[in-house]
Design a protein around this motif. Structure first.
Motif, PDB file in Angstrom:
ATOM      1  N   PHE A  45       0.989  -1.101   0.072  1.00 54.88           N
ATOM      2  CA  PHE A  45      -0.126   0.032  -0.332  1.00 54.88           C
ATOM      3  C   PHE A  45       0.871   1.487  -0.136  1.00 54.88           C
ATOM      4  O   PHE A  45       0.571   2.853  -0.596  1.00 54.88           O
ATOM      5  CB  PHE A  45      -1.403   0.609   1.088  1.00 54.88           C
ATOM      6  CG  PHE A  45      -1.852  -1.121   1.498  1.00 54.88           C
ATOM      7  CD1 PHE A  45      -3.667  -0.342   0.463  1.00 54.88           C
ATOM      8  CD2 PHE A  45      -1.919  -2.528   1.537  1.00 54.88           C
ATOM      9  CE1 PHE A  45      -4.663  -1.807   0.553  1.00 54.88           C
ATOM     10  CE2 PHE A  45      -2.980  -3.101   1.347  1.00 54.88           C
ATOM     11  CZ  PHE A  45      -4.231  -2.745   0.886  1.00 54.88           C
ATOM     12  N   GLU A  46       1.828   0.956   0.786  1.00 49.57           N
ATOM     13  CA  GLU A  46       2.631   2.438   1.147  1.00 49.57           C
ATOM     14  C   GLU A  46       3.299   2.806  -0.483  1.00 49.57           C
ATOM     15  O   GLU A  46       3.436   4.303  -0.836  1.00 49.57           O
ATOM     16  CB  GLU A  46       3.369   2.175   2.487  1.00 49.57           C
ATOM     17  CG  GLU A  46       3.511   2.464   3.090  1.00 49.57           C
ATOM     18  CD  GLU A  46       3.978   1.524   4.671  1.00 49.57           C
ATOM     19  OE1 GLU A  46       3.897   2.900   5.622  1.00 49.57           O
ATOM     20  OE2 GLU A  46       4.598   1.058   4.141  1.00 49.57           O
ATOM     21  N   GLU A  47       3.827   1.536  -0.888  1.00 50.12           N
ATOM     22  CA  GLU A  47       4.850   1.910  -2.351  1.00 50.12           C
ATOM     23  C   GLU A  47       3.536   2.026  -3.529  1.00 50.12           C
ATOM     24  O   GLU A  47       4.051   2.921  -4.661  1.00 50.12           O
ATOM     25  CB  GLU A  47       5.217   0.268  -3.102  1.00 50.12           C
ATOM     26  CG  GLU A  47       5.842   0.074  -2.330  1.00 50.12           C
ATOM     27  CD  GLU A  47       6.541  -1.952  -1.975  1.00 50.12           C
ATOM     28  OE1 GLU A  47       6.011  -1.754  -3.482  1.00 50.12           O
ATOM     29  OE2 GLU A  47       7.489  -1.797  -1.204  1.00 50.12           O
ATOM     30  N   ALA A  48       2.504   2.549  -3.169  1.00 48.60           N
ATOM     31  CA  ALA A  48       1.763   2.941  -3.852  1.00 48.60           C
ATOM     32  C   ALA A  48       1.195   4.296  -3.378  1.00 48.60           C
ATOM     33  O   ALA A  48       0.138   4.733  -4.058  1.00 48.60           O
ATOM     34  CB  ALA A  48       0.121   1.932  -4.341  1.00 48.60           C
ATOM     35  N   GLY A  49       1.687   4.742  -2.411  1.00 47.27           N
ATOM     36  CA  GLY A  49       1.431   6.207  -2.089  1.00 47.27           C
ATOM     37  C   GLY A  49       0.105   6.172  -0.999  1.00 47.27           C
ATOM     38  O   GLY A  49      -0.682   6.917  -1.271  1.00 47.27           O
ATOM     39  N   ILE A  50      -0.242   5.079  -0.984  1.00 45.00           N
ATOM     40  CA  ILE A  50      -1.599   5.365   0.273  1.00 45.00           C
ATOM     41  C   ILE A  50      -0.558   4.801   1.817  1.00 45.00           C
ATOM     42  O   ILE A  50      -0.336   4.318   1.877  1.00 45.00           O
ATOM     43  CB  ILE A  50      -2.280   4.020  -0.065  1.00 45.00           C
ATOM     44  CG1 ILE A  50      -3.046   4.222  -1.006  1.00 45.00           C
ATOM     45  CG2 ILE A  50      -3.250   3.628   1.308  1.00 45.00           C
ATOM     46  CD1 ILE A  50      -3.835   2.862  -1.999  1.00 45.00           C
ATOM     47  N   THR A  51      -1.177   6.418   2.381  1.00 48.72           N
ATOM     48  CA  THR A  51      -0.838   6.285   3.732  1.00 48.72           C
ATOM     49  C   THR A  51      -1.838   5.052   4.928  1.00 48.72           C
ATOM     50  O   THR A  51      -3.213   5.305   5.124  1.00 48.72           O
ATOM     51  CB  THR A  51      -0.917   7.477   4.664  1.00 48.72           C
ATOM     52  OG1 THR A  51      -0.065   8.235   4.020  1.00 48.72           O
ATOM     53  CG2 THR A  51      -0.621   7.876   5.872  1.00 48.72           C
ATOM     54  N   ILE A  52      -0.910   4.366   5.249  1.00 51.24           N
ATOM     55  CA  ILE A  52      -1.792   3.653   6.589  1.00 51.24           C
ATOM     56  C   ILE A  52      -1.908   5.229   8.090  1.00 51.24           C
ATOM     57  O   ILE A  52      -0.813   5.035   8.558  1.00 51.24           O
ATOM     58  CB  ILE A  52      -0.791   2.615   7.173  1.00 51.24           C
ATOM     59  CG1 ILE A  52      -0.278   1.865   5.571  1.00 51.24           C
ATOM     60  CG2 ILE A  52      -1.299   1.544   8.083  1.00 51.24           C
ATOM     61  CD1 ILE A  52      -0.676   1.585   4.656  1.00 51.24           C
ATOM     62  N   LEU A  53      -2.935   4.660   8.098  1.00 55.52           N
ATOM     63  CA  LEU A  53      -3.433   5.132   9.768  1.00 55.52           C
ATOM     64  C   LEU A  53      -3.887   3.814  10.451  1.00 55.52           C
ATOM     65  O   LEU A  53      -4.197   2.966  10.531  1.00 55.52           O
ATOM     66  CB  LEU A  53      -5.009   5.491   9.685  1.00 55.52           C
ATOM     67  CG  LEU A  53      -4.649   7.182   8.970  1.00 55.52           C
ATOM     68  CD1 LEU A  53      -5.758   7.525   8.845  1.00 55.52           C
ATOM     69  CD2 LEU A  53      -3.581   7.559   9.122  1.00 55.52           C
TER      70      LEU A  53
END
Length: 261
Positions: free
Chosen positions: A109-117
């Motif tokens: 997810f992070e490699e796709a530019g999505i932030t984990i909350l």
């Protein structure tokens, strides 16, 4: 900014959803693990690449993982083209320990530019602990012993809890979870009276997607196991249904205390 709640089973997804009032969010679940009380769309792990691309297409910039799932089985015949580049690391994740597996999944997810909350970032009140009862000297000694046991087990990526009574280690949490561990203590065996359930995040654990949790059934299980109380590390444990937890503590006479990180 749109947030996706990726939900599993249990009460946590509903509790997190309660903290999203007024926000733009949508909910998804791994096929077979639909959350209770929330409208949710399913996805398959074999199409994880396509799922992440779809999130990006919907304008999702943040995701929050909440709830329990079992480690999924990967059907290689169902892996789609978008997921194929991720397959080697997915196989690695399925064979790794819990923490290592989660880190691999988060990286996609992070490699796709999505932030984990983290769930507790979305709903901070989940970390409020309804402290109750009195901790005796013997209980305090058991808490100290349990904390040392928990620290020793953290490096082995085993579990988030243990039970100590009279200085003796009665149980440690493993894959079946806290409820199973507590239920195992109801079988008759020679043991000291009382005891303490200790819960905390493991050292180095990624608390964005995996944090220790207690709820009403934890109190009920501890009471049935004949324990004296529960100790948690402040800021390291989510409390579900705190009003029910408070009521069951009062009914059972168990204490619930916090200790500093």
């Amino acid at each position: 900014m749109t947030l996706a709640l990726i939900a599993g089973s249990g009460a946590l997804p509903h509790a997190v959803a309660g903290g999203l009032t007024g926000q733009d969010w949508t909910c998804f679940h791994l096929e077979g693990y639909a959350p209770d009380g929330i409208t949710s769309e399913p996805f398959r792990v074999e199409r994880l690449g396509s799922f992440i691309a779809d999130l990006k297409g919907r304008g999702v910039t943040e995701v929050c993982f909440a709830g329990a799932i079992a480690r999924p089985r990967l059907d290689a015949t169902m892996i789609d083209a978008a997921t194929m580049p991720l397959a080697p690391r997915m196989m690695q994740a399925l064979q790794a320990g819990d923490d290592a597996a989660l880190r691999i999944v988060l990286a996609f997810f992070e490699e796709a530019g999505i932030t984990i909350l983290a769930a507790q970032d979305v709903a901070p009140a989940l970390l409020d602990v309804p402290v109750a009862g009195e901790v005796g000297a013997r209980d305090a000694a058991d808490i100290d012993k349990a904390r040392a046991v928990h620290a020793a087990l953290s490096d082995l990526d085993i579990g988030q809890g243990c039970v100590v009574a009279g200085g003796q280690v009665l149980a440690v949490e493993t894959t079946p979870g806290t409820d199973w561990m507590l239920a195992s203590l109801t079988a008759p065996f020679a043991r000291p009276n009382g005891g303490v359930l200790f819960k905390s995040a493991k050292r180095g654990q990624d608390r964005r997607v995996d944090i220790a949790t207690i709820g009403p059934e934890t109190v009920t299980g501890a009471a049935r196991a004949g324990l004296s109380g529960i100790a948690v590390v402040q800021g390291s444990v989510i409390v579900l249904e705190p009003d029910s937890v408070r009521a069951r503590l009062k009914e059972s006479g168990l204490f619930l205390t916090t200790i500093a990180p």
